[in-house]
Design an enzyme around this catalytic site. Structure first.
Site, PDB file in Angstrom:
ATOM      1  N   GLU A 143     -47.104 -13.439 -37.652  1.00  0.00           N
ATOM      2  CA  GLU A 143     -47.091 -14.826 -37.188  1.00  0.00           C
ATOM      3  C   GLU A 143     -47.224 -14.920 -35.675  1.00  0.00           C
ATOM      4  O   GLU A 143     -46.356 -14.422 -34.938  1.00  0.00           O
ATOM      5  CB  GLU A 143     -45.780 -15.520 -37.592  1.00  0.00           C
ATOM      6  CG  GLU A 143     -45.743 -16.977 -37.126  1.00  0.00           C
ATOM      7  CD  GLU A 143     -44.452 -17.686 -37.410  1.00  0.00           C
ATOM      8  OE1 GLU A 143     -43.421 -17.012 -37.589  1.00  0.00           O
ATOM      9  OE2 GLU A 143     -44.470 -18.934 -37.461  1.00  0.00           O
ATOM     10  N   GLU A 240     -41.094 -26.176 -41.538  1.00  0.00           N
ATOM     11  CA  GLU A 240     -40.279 -25.495 -40.538  1.00  0.00           C
ATOM     12  C   GLU A 240     -40.190 -26.384 -39.305  1.00  0.00           C
ATOM     13  O   GLU A 240     -40.787 -26.100 -38.248  1.00  0.00           O
ATOM     14  CB  GLU A 240     -40.894 -24.152 -40.175  1.00  0.00           C
ATOM     15  CG  GLU A 240     -39.975 -23.290 -39.330  1.00  0.00           C
ATOM     16  CD  GLU A 240     -40.604 -21.974 -38.941  1.00  0.00           C
ATOM     17  OE1 GLU A 240     -41.744 -21.957 -38.458  1.00  0.00           O
ATOM     18  OE2 GLU A 240     -39.933 -20.937 -39.118  1.00  0.00           O
TER      19      GLU A 240
HETATM   20  O1  LIG Z   1     -42.227 -20.324 -36.102  1.00  0.00           O
HETATM   21  C1  LIG Z   1     -41.080 -19.805 -36.033  1.00  0.00           C
HETATM   22  O2  LIG Z   1     -40.313 -19.946 -35.090  1.00  0.00           O
HETATM   23  C2  LIG Z   1     -40.610 -19.020 -37.243  1.00  0.00           C
HETATM   24  O3  LIG Z   1     -41.646 -19.007 -38.213  1.00  0.00           O
HETATM   25  C3  LIG Z   1     -40.122 -17.659 -36.994  1.00  0.00           C
HETATM   26  O4  LIG Z   1     -40.012 -16.907 -37.946  1.00  0.00           O
HETATM   27  C4  LIG Z   1     -39.722 -17.188 -35.648  1.00  0.00           C
HETATM   28  O5  LIG Z   1     -38.713 -17.999 -35.191  1.00  0.00           O
HETATM   29 MG   LIG Z   2     -43.109 -20.414 -37.926  1.00  0.00          MG
END
Ligand SMILES: O=C(O)[C@@H](O)C(=O)CO
Ligand SMILES: [Mg+2]
Length: 260
Positions: A143, A240
């Site tokens: 990510e 999120e």
């Molecule tokens: O985007 C984010 O913050 C979360 O997906 C993560 O895992 C890291 O904080």
């Molecule tokens: Mg995230």
């Protein structure tokens, strides 16, 4: 219509973690995700999900000492052993939770280590994690985080993330595309998703600015959801975001989507 998962590390924070599964189910969610389950025995987390009737679709590998500002250790050469121990821990929780994917956070760019060493460390760790989870048929995700909120984060844009995944060369490695981070760093959300859909293993959302629920900022989520359907995205979208009020009151955007 995309499938949405409640992120229990952002939503329902007014109750203990293990009670948030039922809270998400009461709001109509069939799946949840969260950052780190490791302070709870895997069977207790699994029981909370089972009793709430929700699937667990994502969590993160252990990511160092979060409280002191660490945001992953996967690019750090002096933390390779710790990362790989974390992969084994995550595999245990993923087995108990029947979770199909685990996200890797690259970490912060330290002083005094070259980009090449950080890159090679991350690629090797991604390959290790992918191989460790492949036997159970699980995916490993990478990510990008925006480097405005997380200065010095090592992977903050889509194209470099895809290059790292390609270099690692494993069929169970995918991109975790967080719409909020992508909007902050690069925009061009619809075309980036369309051009790279085969790499996209999971999506998360929040609006910008503010990282609140859809409809509070500049992103045209109704268009994006139609676009994701049109290009054939079959995965989950993790909610999120920091709700602008009570979590239960932040789902008007979802109710409206369900009525279309
Ligand atoms: O985007 C984010 O913050 C979360 O997906 C993560 O895992 C890291 O904080
Ligand atoms: Mg995230």
């Amino acid at each position: 219509m995309p499938r949405f998962a409640a992120n229990l590390s952002f939503l329902f924070l007014d109750r203990p973690f293990l009670e948030r599964f039922a809270a998400a189910a009461a709001c109509g969610f069939k799946a949840v995700e969260f950052h780190f389950p490791y302070e709870f025995p895997p069977d207790e987390v699994a029981a909370a999900a089972r009793e709430a009737g929700v699937a667990v679709v994502l969590f993160n590998f252990p990511a160092g000492n979060w409280a002191v500002g660490e945001r992953g250790i996967a690019c750090l050469p002096e933390r390779i052993a710790e990362f790989r121990e974390g992969v084994a821990r995550a595999a245990t929780w993923a087995e108990s939770l029947n979770c199909p994917r685990v996200n890797c956070l690259a970490g912060l760019r330290p002083e005094g280590i070259t980009e090449a060493v950080l890159r090679d460390t991350l690629v090797d760790n991604l390959r290790f994690a992918a191989d460790a989870l492949a036997g159970a048929g699980r995916q490993v995700l990478l990510e990008p985080l925006n480097s405005r909120d997380t200065p010095r984060f090592f992977v903050d844009r889509t194209v470099p993330a895809l290059a790292l995944l390609d270099a690692a060369g494993r069929s169970n490695l995918f991109l975790q595309y967080d719409i909020y981070h992508a909007q902050v760093m690069e925009g061009d959300l619809a075309l980036t998703l369309m051009r790279n859909l085969p790499w996209v293993g999971h999506i998360q959302l929040a609006d910008n600015p503010g990282r609140h629920e859809p409809g509070t900022g500049e992103i045209n989520f109704p268009f994006l959801f139609r676009h994701l359907d049109a290009i054939g995205y079959q995965g989950w979208i993790g909610c999120e975001y920091a709700p602008s009020g009570r979590s239960e009151d932040s789902f008007g955007w979802l109710d409206a989507l369900m009525r279309t």
